[in-house]
Design a protein around this motif. Structure first.
Motif, PDB file in Angstrom:
ATOM      1  N   ASN A   1       0.822  -1.216   0.000  1.00  0.00           N
ATOM      2  CA  ASN A   1       0.000   0.000   0.000  1.00  0.00           C
ATOM      3  C   ASN A   1       0.858   1.269   0.000  1.00  0.00           C
ATOM      4  OD1 ASN A   1      -2.460  -1.297  -0.171  1.00  0.00           O
ATOM      5  ND2 ASN A   1      -2.868  -1.240   2.023  1.00  0.00           N
ATOM      6  N   PRO A   2       1.954   1.328   0.781  1.00  0.00           N
ATOM      7  CA  PRO A   2       2.756   2.558   0.765  1.00  0.00           C
ATOM      8  C   PRO A   2       3.376   2.880  -0.596  1.00  0.00           C
ATOM      9  CG  PRO A   2       3.216   1.295   2.751  1.00  0.00           C
ATOM     10  CD  PRO A   2       2.390   0.404   1.860  1.00  0.00           C
ATOM     11  N   VAL A   3       3.511   1.871  -1.459  1.00  0.00           N
ATOM     12  CA  VAL A   3       4.002   2.160  -2.821  1.00  0.00           C
ATOM     13  C   VAL A   3       3.024   3.125  -3.487  1.00  0.00           C
ATOM     14  CG1 VAL A   3       4.477   1.137  -5.086  1.00  0.00           C
ATOM     15  CG2 VAL A   3       5.156  -0.086  -2.991  1.00  0.00           C
ATOM     16  N   ARG A   4       1.750   2.824  -3.320  1.00  0.00           N
ATOM     17  CA  ARG A   4       0.713   3.687  -3.909  1.00  0.00           C
ATOM     18  C   ARG A   4       0.609   5.028  -3.166  1.00  0.00           C
ATOM     19  NH1 ARG A   4      -3.599   0.699  -6.963  1.00  0.00           N
ATOM     20  NH2 ARG A   4      -2.436   0.066  -8.794  1.00  0.00           N
ATOM     21  N   TYR A   5       0.863   5.035  -1.830  1.00  0.00           N
ATOM     22  CA  TYR A   5       0.845   6.329  -1.116  1.00  0.00           C
ATOM     23  C   TYR A   5       1.793   7.314  -1.806  1.00  0.00           C
ATOM     24  CZ  TYR A   5      -0.659   3.705   3.180  1.00  0.00           C
ATOM     25  OH  TYR A   5      -1.256   2.895   4.106  1.00  0.00           O
ATOM     26  N   LEU A   6       2.886   6.748  -2.355  1.00  0.00           N
ATOM     27  CA  LEU A   6       3.931   7.600  -2.935  1.00  0.00           C
ATOM     28  C   LEU A   6       3.728   7.817  -4.431  1.00  0.00           C
ATOM     29  CD1 LEU A   6       6.831   6.026  -0.894  1.00  0.00           C
ATOM     30  CD2 LEU A   6       6.208   8.449  -0.832  1.00  0.00           C
ATOM     31  N   GLY A   7       2.616   7.343  -4.938  1.00  0.00           N
ATOM     32  CA  GLY A   7       2.306   7.571  -6.362  1.00  0.00           C
ATOM     33  C   GLY A   7       3.037   6.625  -7.289  1.00  0.00           C
ATOM     34  N   ALA A   8       3.624   5.559  -6.732  1.00  0.00           N
ATOM     35  CA  ALA A   8       4.349   4.585  -7.559  1.00  0.00           C
ATOM     36  C   ALA A   8       3.475   3.350  -7.764  1.00  0.00           C
ATOM     37  CB  ALA A   8       5.658   4.221  -6.891  1.00  0.00           C
ATOM     38  N   GLU A   9       3.972   2.428  -8.579  1.00  0.00           N
ATOM     39  CA  GLU A   9       3.201   1.231  -8.918  1.00  0.00           C
ATOM     40  C   GLU A   9       3.943  -0.030  -8.483  1.00  0.00           C
ATOM     41  OE1 GLU A   9       0.042   0.296 -10.632  1.00  0.00           O
ATOM     42  OE2 GLU A   9      -0.063   2.125  -9.456  1.00  0.00           O
ATOM     43  N   PRO A  10       3.255  -0.939  -7.795  1.00  0.00           N
ATOM     44  CA  PRO A  10       3.905  -2.216  -7.470  1.00  0.00           C
ATOM     45  C   PRO A  10       3.890  -3.173  -8.665  1.00  0.00           C
ATOM     46  CG  PRO A  10       1.685  -2.165  -6.548  1.00  0.00           C
ATOM     47  CD  PRO A  10       1.895  -0.850  -7.250  1.00  0.00           C
ATOM     48  N   VAL A  11       4.916  -4.000  -8.728  1.00  0.00           N
ATOM     49  CA  VAL A  11       4.943  -5.109  -9.687  1.00  0.00           C
ATOM     50  C   VAL A  11       5.096  -6.360  -8.829  1.00  0.00           C
ATOM     51  CG1 VAL A  11       6.233  -6.219 -11.561  1.00  0.00           C
ATOM     52  CG2 VAL A  11       6.029  -3.712 -11.491  1.00  0.00           C
ATOM     53  N   PHE A  12       4.176  -7.303  -8.995  1.00  0.00           N
ATOM     54  CA  PHE A  12       4.127  -8.430  -8.067  1.00  0.00           C
ATOM     55  C   PHE A  12       4.875  -9.655  -8.599  1.00  0.00           C
ATOM     56  CE2 PHE A  12       0.198  -5.985  -6.979  1.00  0.00           C
ATOM     57  CZ  PHE A  12       0.667  -5.543  -5.757  1.00  0.00           C
ATOM     58  N   LEU A  13       5.655 -10.244  -7.704  1.00  0.00           N
ATOM     59  CA  LEU A  13       6.496 -11.388  -8.074  1.00  0.00           C
ATOM     60  C   LEU A  13       6.089 -12.618  -7.262  1.00  0.00           C
ATOM     61  CD1 LEU A  13       9.987  -9.579  -8.017  1.00  0.00           C
ATOM     62  CD2 LEU A  13       8.351  -9.718  -9.899  1.00  0.00           C
ATOM     63  N   ASP A  14       6.262 -13.768  -7.887  1.00  0.00           N
ATOM     64  CA  ASP A  14       5.772 -15.016  -7.271  1.00  0.00           C
ATOM     65  C   ASP A  14       6.723 -15.527  -6.176  1.00  0.00           C
ATOM     66  OD1 ASP A  14       4.003 -17.042  -6.848  1.00  0.00           O
ATOM     67  OD2 ASP A  14       4.230 -17.986  -8.816  1.00  0.00           O
TER      68      ASP A  14
ATOM     69  N   TYR B   1      -5.714  -4.138  -6.561  1.00  0.00           N
ATOM     70  CA  TYR B   1      -4.463  -4.207  -7.336  1.00  0.00           C
ATOM     71  C   TYR B   1      -4.641  -4.900  -8.694  1.00  0.00           C
ATOM     72  CZ  TYR B   1      -1.886  -2.234  -3.450  1.00  0.00           C
ATOM     73  OH  TYR B   1      -1.415  -1.377  -2.492  1.00  0.00           O
ATOM     74  N   ALA B   2      -5.915  -5.122  -9.084  1.00  0.00           N
ATOM     75  CA  ALA B   2      -6.151  -5.740 -10.397  1.00  0.00           C
ATOM     76  C   ALA B   2      -5.527  -4.821 -11.445  1.00  0.00           C
ATOM     77  CB  ALA B   2      -7.645  -5.881 -10.630  1.00  0.00           C
ATOM     78  N   GLY B   3      -4.896  -5.415 -12.408  1.00  0.00           N
ATOM     79  CA  GLY B   3      -4.310  -4.591 -13.466  1.00  0.00           C
ATOM     80  C   GLY B   3      -2.845  -4.298 -13.229  1.00  0.00           C
ATOM     81  N   CYS B   4      -2.327  -4.566 -12.037  1.00  0.00           N
ATOM     82  CA  CYS B   4      -0.889  -4.364 -11.817  1.00  0.00           C
ATOM     83  C   CYS B   4      -0.119  -5.454 -12.547  1.00  0.00           C
ATOM     84  CB  CYS B   4      -0.552  -4.464 -10.327  1.00  0.00           C
ATOM     85  SG  CYS B   4      -1.023  -3.013  -9.415  1.00  0.00           S
ATOM     86  N   GLU B   5       1.094  -5.115 -12.919  1.00  0.00           N
ATOM     87  CA  GLU B   5       1.927  -6.110 -13.582  1.00  0.00           C
ATOM     88  C   GLU B   5       2.370  -7.158 -12.590  1.00  0.00           C
ATOM     89  OE1 GLU B   5       4.950  -5.471 -16.465  1.00  0.00           O
ATOM     90  OE2 GLU B   5       4.307  -3.375 -16.666  1.00  0.00           O
ATOM     91  N   ARG B   6       2.604  -8.362 -13.107  1.00  0.00           N
ATOM     92  CA  ARG B   6       3.115  -9.415 -12.223  1.00  0.00           C
ATOM     93  C   ARG B   6       3.928 -10.403 -13.033  1.00  0.00           C
ATOM     94  NH1 ARG B   6      -0.481 -14.370 -12.519  1.00  0.00           N
ATOM     95  NH2 ARG B   6      -2.321 -13.649 -13.622  1.00  0.00           N
TER      96      ARG B   6
END
Ligand code: PLP
Length: 388
Positions: free
Chosen positions: A87-100, A329-334
């Protein structure tokens, strides 16, 4: 019969002494001797400077800001975690990329990380930072992860919210990356009712986080601010609880490990139920005792097991729902995600409070056994061998 909760606070006994001192001296705000001592005692334990904050989430937020994360940036993060990691990634206006995750540790898979770095480097689009999470009390496999991050010059924030007391190659969780966040939320291995700590070898960063956590008030009498700040400091009263809790951390680690291994012994003759892997590279605190259920062998699904336990007044939970499956977080890259999805579908967290009595644990064990159609046990192993 009373309900057996998943994970509750367990006081050591000396907390009220420190809290009482705060009242007696009227240090009832976000300044005071408990705060100074708590940070000092934490530093003595970890070996790196630390600043006490209002939550672990606040520590991640400030940590990412220290690493320069801002609008337009990407931050890599494991998908199998609690939402507070990203969530803090988004607080800062950045985007998370999720890894397995890696099956062998349930934590970030270094091979997936390598693929992700290689692909991003090809497009000249490396992430601003990596958040690595030490899940349920076990460190991620940090040597290959840190080697990759150094090679690609990407800084690392350790989300050690669930892993205070864990080690990796004999080094404490939270001293391995560039910055670490810990949580003292009420369900954690030690608690301040709510709170967190940011720790880093870089003392200048820790001081900067302290400054930001107090609304970035510039020195001097006037309320002058040349930077954006937050009200993120821990209170001196809660730091008193933290001091008492820190004194019993080693006991809490032993107790939580013993609970996990006692469950392991209690299920040893059952097929289809496996304790979360205990990687050979460090000490897993087993903050939560997590198991993977293979319905075919076990004789009942994970969800039916949760329901059977609930009916027997036992609280249990699924393993974290991966971030890439979250509507927000739908739509985020992973990259990948199948391992995390499988762990989410089959993983269960059993009651793990360090105060769990042997009798209550026997009740849990026998309800799990009943769900699998197995006969009850008369008693549990006193000292589980694997915990020694
Ligand atoms: C992996 C993880 N990260 C971050 C947090 C956030 O900590 P807090 O609740 O103190 O904000 C938690 C726990 O709550 C957690 O489990």
């Amino acid at each position: 019969m009373k309900r057996i909760p998943l994970s509750i606070p367990h006081m050591g006994g000396r907390e009220p002494i420190y809290v009482e001192q705060a009242f007696a001296t009227n240090w009832l705000s976000t300044v005071g001797p408990n705060l100074t001592s708590f940070e000092e005692e934490f530093k003595n334990r970890l070996g790196v400077p630390a600043v006490a904050l209002a939550s672990g989430t606040a520590a991640i937020h400030l940590g990412l800001r220290l690493l320069g994360v801002g609008p337009g940036d990407e931050v890599f993060c494991p998908t199998l975690t609690f939402a507070a990691s990203c969530n803090p990634v988004r607080y800062l206006g950045a985007e998370p990329v999720f890894l397995d995750s890696d099956q062998a540790t349930w934590n970030l898979d270094p091979n997936i990380l390598e693929d992700a770095f290689r692909e991003r480097a090809r497009h000249n689009r490396l992430p601003r930072a990596l958040i690595v999470v030490h899940l349920y009390g076990q460190c991620a496999d940090m040597d290959p992860i840190l080697w990759l991050c150094r090679s690609y010059d990407v800084p690392v924030l350790e989300d050690a919210a669930e892993a205070l007391g864990a080690t990796y190659q004999e080094r404490p969780a939270g001293t391995l990356g560039d910055i670490a966040a810990f949580s003292f939320n009420g369900n954690k291995i030690i608690t301040t009712t709510g709170g967190g700590i940011l720790a880093s070898r870089n003392a200048t960063w820790v001081e900067k986080a302290r400054f930001w956590s107090q609304q970035s008030r510039d020195p001097g009498l006037a309320y002058e601010h040349s930077e954006l700040g937050y009200n993120y400091r821990m209170s001196n009263v809660l730091a008193g609880i933290g001091r008492g809790q820190l004194e019993v951390l080693d006991q809490r680690v032993e107790q939580r490990r013993a609970i996990a291994f006692r469950y392991g012994d209690g299920f040893a003759d059952l097929p289809g139920i496996t304790l979360m892997p205990q990687a050979p590279y460090g000490l897993h605190t087993n903050w939560l005792s997590c198991f993977r259920i293979d319905a075919d062998g076990f004789g009942c699904s994970r969800d039916s097991l949760i329901q059977a336990l609930d009916e027997a007044n036992v609280e249990s939970r699924p393993v974290w729902k991966p971030m890439h499956l979250q509507p927000y977080y739908a739509g985020c890259e992973r990259r990948g995600g199948e391992v995390a999805e499988d762990l989410f579908r089959r993983g269960i967290c059993l009651p793990s409070s360090s105060s769990l009595s042997r009798q209550d644990q026997l009740h849990v064990v026998n309800r799990v056994r009943a769900a699998a159609g197995a006969s009850p046990l008369a008693e549990l192993t006193l000292e589980p061998l694997a915990a020694a």
